[in-house]
Design a protein around this motif. Structure first.
Motif, mmCIF file in Angstrom:
data_model
loop_
_atom_site.group_PDB
_atom_site.id
_atom_site.type_symbol
_atom_site.label_atom_id
_atom_site.label_comp_id
_atom_site.label_asym_id
_atom_site.label_seq_id
_atom_site.Cartn_x
_atom_site.Cartn_y
_atom_site.Cartn_z
ATOM 1 N N ILE A 6 0.872 -1.170 0.000
ATOM 2 C CA ILE A 6 0.000 0.000 0.000
ATOM 3 C C ILE A 6 0.909 1.220 0.000
ATOM 4 O O ILE A 6 1.779 1.345 0.877
ATOM 5 N N HIS A 7 0.748 2.113 -0.956
ATOM 6 C CA HIS A 7 1.522 3.350 -0.994
ATOM 7 C C HIS A 7 0.760 4.419 -0.215
ATOM 8 O O HIS A 7 -0.381 4.729 -0.549
ATOM 9 N N ILE A 8 1.399 4.938 0.840
ATOM 10 C CA ILE A 8 0.767 5.915 1.723
ATOM 11 C C ILE A 8 1.730 7.076 1.915
ATOM 12 O O ILE A 8 2.859 6.881 2.371
ATOM 13 N N THR A 9 1.270 8.287 1.611
ATOM 14 C CA THR A 9 2.124 9.468 1.654
ATOM 15 C C THR A 9 2.369 9.980 3.067
ATOM 16 O O THR A 9 3.511 10.233 3.452
ATOM 17 N N LYS A 10 1.320 10.116 3.857
ATOM 18 C CA LYS A 10 1.433 10.740 5.178
ATOM 19 C C LYS A 10 1.996 9.755 6.208
ATOM 20 O O LYS A 10 1.471 8.653 6.381
ATOM 21 N N PRO A 11 3.053 10.163 6.923
ATOM 22 C CA PRO A 11 3.654 9.282 7.934
ATOM 23 C C PRO A 11 2.659 8.836 9.016
ATOM 24 O O PRO A 11 2.683 7.682 9.434
ATOM 25 N N ASP A 12 1.793 9.724 9.462
ATOM 26 C CA ASP A 12 0.817 9.348 10.502
ATOM 27 C C ASP A 12 -0.159 8.294 9.994
ATOM 28 O O ASP A 12 -0.540 7.388 10.733
ATOM 29 N N ASP A 13 -0.547 8.414 8.735
ATOM 30 C CA ASP A 13 -1.440 7.416 8.147
ATOM 31 C C ASP A 13 -0.734 6.065 8.020
ATOM 32 O O ASP A 13 -1.333 5.019 8.291
ATOM 33 N N ARG A 14 0.539 6.082 7.613
ATOM 34 C CA ARG A 14 1.315 4.830 7.526
ATOM 35 C C ARG A 14 1.381 4.155 8.882
ATOM 36 O O ARG A 14 1.177 2.951 9.008
ATOM 37 N N GLU A 15 1.665 4.944 9.911
ATOM 38 C CA GLU A 15 1.766 4.399 11.273
ATOM 39 C C GLU A 15 0.452 3.748 11.696
ATOM 40 O O GLU A 15 0.444 2.640 12.245
ATOM 41 N N SER A 16 -0.660 4.400 11.424
ATOM 42 C CA SER A 16 -1.968 3.855 11.788
ATOM 43 C C SER A 16 -2.243 2.539 11.065
ATOM 44 O O SER A 16 -2.721 1.571 11.672
ATOM 45 N N GLN A 30 7.732 -1.414 6.428
ATOM 46 C CA GLN A 30 7.591 -0.217 5.619
ATOM 47 C C GLN A 30 8.897 0.072 4.914
ATOM 48 O O GLN A 30 9.960 -0.357 5.353
ATOM 49 N N GLY A 31 8.800 0.767 3.808
ATOM 50 C CA GLY A 31 10.000 1.067 3.049
ATOM 51 C C GLY A 31 9.753 2.189 2.058
ATOM 52 O O GLY A 31 8.693 2.826 2.056
ATOM 53 N N ARG A 32 10.732 2.422 1.215
ATOM 54 C CA ARG A 32 10.647 3.440 0.176
ATOM 55 C C ARG A 32 11.162 2.837 -1.117
ATOM 56 O O ARG A 32 12.034 1.975 -1.104
ATOM 57 N N GLU A 33 10.614 3.324 -2.227
ATOM 58 C CA GLU A 33 11.065 2.876 -3.530
ATOM 59 C C GLU A 33 10.837 3.986 -4.547
ATOM 60 O O GLU A 33 10.045 4.898 -4.307
ATOM 61 N N VAL A 42 8.750 7.086 -3.169
ATOM 62 C CA VAL A 42 7.451 6.962 -2.503
ATOM 63 C C VAL A 42 7.554 5.955 -1.361
ATOM 64 O O VAL A 42 8.330 5.003 -1.430
ATOM 65 N N ALA A 43 6.775 6.199 -0.306
ATOM 66 C CA ALA A 43 6.761 5.310 0.851
ATOM 67 C C ALA A 43 5.664 4.269 0.682
ATOM 68 O O ALA A 43 4.646 4.519 0.045
#
Length: 56
Positions: A6-16, A30-33, A42-43
């Motif tokens: 799942i590509h998620i931009t906002k760090p808080d949303d990724r954490e949730s 989690q990672g980046r590519e 993108v995260a």
């Protein structure tokens, strides 16, 4: 083992999302590519079922 991303931009949303998936028994990382279309980094959150690891 079937991994999903799942590509998620906002760090808080990724954490949730990570917390929700982990609490529901998924193995999560989690990672980046690089995005192939834009060339930007993108995260993402990658997850798979812990049951898949046990079975195979």
């Amino acid at each position: 083992m079937n991994k999903e991303k799942i590509h998620i931009t906002k760090p808080d949303d990724r954490e949730s999302v990570i917390v929700i998936l982990a609490r529901n028994g998924y193995t999560v990382r989690q990672g980046r590519e690089k995005d192939h279309g834009t060339g930007k980094t993108v995260a993402f959150v990658e997850y798979w079922s812990s049951e898949d690891e046990k079975n195979g």
